[in-house]
Scaffold this active site. Structure first.
Site, short mmCIF file in Angstrom:
data_model
loop_
_atom_site.label_atom_id
_atom_site.label_comp_id
_atom_site.label_asym_id
_atom_site.label_seq_id
_atom_site.Cartn_x
_atom_site.Cartn_y
_atom_site.Cartn_z
N ASP A 263 36.44 47.27 40.84
CA ASP A 263 37.85 46.88 40.83
C ASP A 263 37.99 45.39 41.12
O ASP A 263 37.04 44.63 40.99
CB ASP A 263 38.59 47.76 41.85
CG ASP A 263 40.04 48.01 41.46
OD1 ASP A 263 40.69 47.08 40.96
OD2 ASP A 263 40.52 49.13 41.67
N GLY A 305 42.80 43.13 33.04
CA GLY A 305 42.94 42.28 31.85
C GLY A 305 43.07 40.79 32.15
O GLY A 305 43.29 40.00 31.23
N ASP A 328 47.87 49.29 36.21
CA ASP A 328 47.71 50.74 36.30
C ASP A 328 48.71 51.51 35.45
O ASP A 328 49.90 51.19 35.41
CB ASP A 328 47.86 51.18 37.75
CG ASP A 328 46.68 50.74 38.59
OD1 ASP A 328 45.90 49.89 38.13
OD2 ASP A 328 46.54 51.25 39.72
C1 GLA Z 1 43.43 49.97 41.26
C2 GLA Z 1 42.90 50.57 39.96
C3 GLA Z 1 43.15 52.05 39.94
C4 GLA Z 1 42.51 52.70 41.14
C5 GLA Z 1 43.01 52.05 42.41
C6 GLA Z 1 42.27 52.54 43.64
O1 GLA Z 1 44.82 50.06 41.34
O2 GLA Z 1 43.50 49.95 38.87
O3 GLA Z 1 42.67 52.62 38.74
O4 GLA Z 1 41.12 52.58 41.05
O5 GLA Z 1 42.85 50.65 42.36
O6 GLA Z 1 42.77 52.01 44.82
#
Ligand code: GLA
Length: 536
Positions: A263, A305, A328
């Protein structure tokens, strides 16, 4: 109509309804001798007419190509469907691999580089299906088709546990999803505990033994997905991998991890500027750490992105196998349509080994850990979601509670021709070919066998006729048209195909150009009935 009935229950041990209705069903009442009230089972739900994948004939699903690095652990569970008992025969495996007919899993370590056409035969009393699966052994041969599987985030949020992960894997088997090719089982945020004084990350109390969990998944032919973040903390405020990348990669490899989602959260505290170099740095560090392990680990970059990640995620010092292209996803039309329909210009950056990731599916029972609920997308929006993701060659990562899978969602997720489009080995994602003022769009992607997969979309709030013109699709002459969601051949068409599409809905078609022959007045206008008998 809903109404209550009173029932006296003594020793109700097994809930009698099939699992596919459970999402709409009331919870089973406890075993007790007192009077309890239960709701009557709802009538069979009504949903758009999409075909079920319940054909009795044998079939090999999923991709026709899979990659591995020589000398590293390889696990491939054959995704086969058809009436039981099914018998699979696998011949011409490369040295180092064996097939266990009892479990249906090919495993081992390929000895040498090279591509092997492995012959797979699936038989039952209804017939025999034969297919070739190419096993490609070499460096950087992972994710030759988009990964398919399940991830805990969209349903459990940070409340994921060992138990929930195992329940998801068991449900993948029970519901037939594993047999359609869903094979990565991924833990997202929320598994981390503390580090030991030596810096070794410990899972929290919800994960008593990660290695045992990895072994358990591998024994069933699943692959094991893990999550971390490059900053000191993850998005869920658990510990991240900042300055522990090598130790963490080693630890994941020792647990048998096959897929790592990396992430971004909290790295912005370290990366104050967002130049390309700064954005790339944490992914370069983790790449190097992964390369020091002896496992094949699919690398999923998740930084939403930034810095046009699609332009650099595949460079050799990063080697991303997929990269999130946006923030997300949520289970709303706005979220799904805004994310999905923006991918046309990104198509050229994706292909075998590296994929644009428009985020996980928001189909079925979701909830991000708070309170789970059926997706808020309408059935037609759900069809659009799955249609678009398959056309985009997107990773198909489920994000729902698989223990509560209703029949409509099961149909959406298991259509073998939809999956076949997503997993097509040519790996060319769809682009937008036409768009009109009325909110309709036509998208298409070429497939390895010469067919064209075409999506007719209606983003408006009214039913519309959507027209696919051959000239926008680069086609000429006559094409047979197959409706993929209904799984039937529609006929042969010249120059154009038009269909009514409901608001926010989609049609998914397979067009096969017909050879042009000298005009003859006696030629028939329709294809032989079995033209697409094999579909995929
Ligand atoms: C980000 C990612 C999600 C998820 C959360 C976990 O928001 O984009 O897909 O993995 O972190 O905290």
């Amino acid at each position: 109509m809903r109404f209550l009935i009173s029932v006296l229950l003594l020793g109700l041990l097994a809930w009698p309804w099939p699992v596919v209705h459970a999402a709409r069903a009331v919870r089973p009442v406890k075993t007790t001798a007192v009077e309890v009230r239960a709701e009557e089972p709802p009538a069979e739900p009504s949903y758009p007419d999409i075909a079920a994948n319940d054909e009795p004939t044998p079939r090999l699903n999923g991709p026709r190509v899979v990659g591995t690095t020589p000398g590293r652990e390889f696990i491939y569970r054959l995704p086969v469907t058809g009436a039981a008992p099914l018998t699979c025969t696998v011949t011409n495996l490369p040295p180092g691999l064996t097939f266990d007919a009892a479990t249906g899993v090919i495993r081992g370590r390929v000895e040498k580089e090279g591509t092997t056409p492995v012959a797979i035969t699936v038989r039952n009393r209804y017939g025999t299906a034969r297919a070739t699966l190419r096993i490609v052994a070499g460096r950087n041969k992972l994710a030759l088709t988009p990964p398919m599987g399940w991830n805990s985030w969209n349903v459990w949020g940070t409340q994921v546990s060992d138990e929930k992960v195992r329940a998801a894997a068991e449900a993948l088997e029970r519901t037939g999803l594993a047999a359609c090719g869903y094979r990565y089982v991924c833990i997202d945020d929320g598994w981390q505990g503390r580090r030991t004084p030596e810096g070794v990350m410990q899972p929290n109390e919800r994960f008593p033994d990660m290695k045992a969990l990895g072994d358990w998944l591998h024994a069933r032919g699943f692959l094991f997905g893990m999550y971390t973040s490059p900053g000191p903390f993850t998005c869920g405020r658990y510990l991240g991998s900042w300055r522990h990348e090598e130790a963490d990669a080693r630890l994941y490899a020792s647990w048998g991890v096959d897929y790592l989602k990396h992430d971004w959260c909290s790295y912005e505290g370290i990366a104050r500027q967002k130049t390309p170099e700064v954005l790339q740095q944490p992914y370069i560090v983790m790449r190097a750490a992964l390369d020091k392990t002896d496992r094949d680990i699919v690398y999923a970059i998740c930084q939403y992105g930034m810095g046009e990640v699609w332009t650099w995620a595949r460079q050799p010092n990063i080697g991303g196998n997929l990269w999130r292209t946006t923030g997300d996803i949520e289970d709303t039309w706005q979220s799904v349509s805004e994310i999905g329909f923006r991918h046309s210009p990104l198509a050229r950056f994706a292909g075998p080994g590296g994929w644009n990731d428009p985020d996980m599916l928001v189909l079925g029972v979701v909830g991000w850990g708070e309170k789970t609920r059926p997706t808020r997308l309408t059935p037609d929006e759900q069809i659009t979601h799955m249609t678009l993701w398959a056309l985009l060659a997107a990773p198909l990562i489920l994000g729902c509670d698989l223990t509560r899978l209703d029949e409509f969602t099961r149909r959406l997720l298991t259509n073998p021709e939809v999956i076949g489009i997503d997993q097509d080995e040519l790996g060319v994602p769809a682009t937008r070919r036409d768009t009109a003022q009325d909110g309709t769009e036509v998208w298409a992607r070429p497939l390895a066998d010469g067919r064209l997969a075409v999506g007719l979309f209606n983003r408006s709030n009214d039913t519309q006729t959507v027209t696919a013109n051959w000239r926008d699709l680069g086609l000429r002459g006559r094409c047979t048209v197959r409706d993929v969601w209904q799984r039937r051949d529609v006929g042969t068409f010249d120059q154009v195909f038009a269909a009514l599409v409901p608001p926010h809905g989609a049609r998914l078609l397979l067009l096969r150009p017909q050879p042009t022959a000298p005009r003859s007045p006696r030629r028939t206008a329709t294809p032989p009935a079995n033209q697409h008998g094999n579909g995929n």
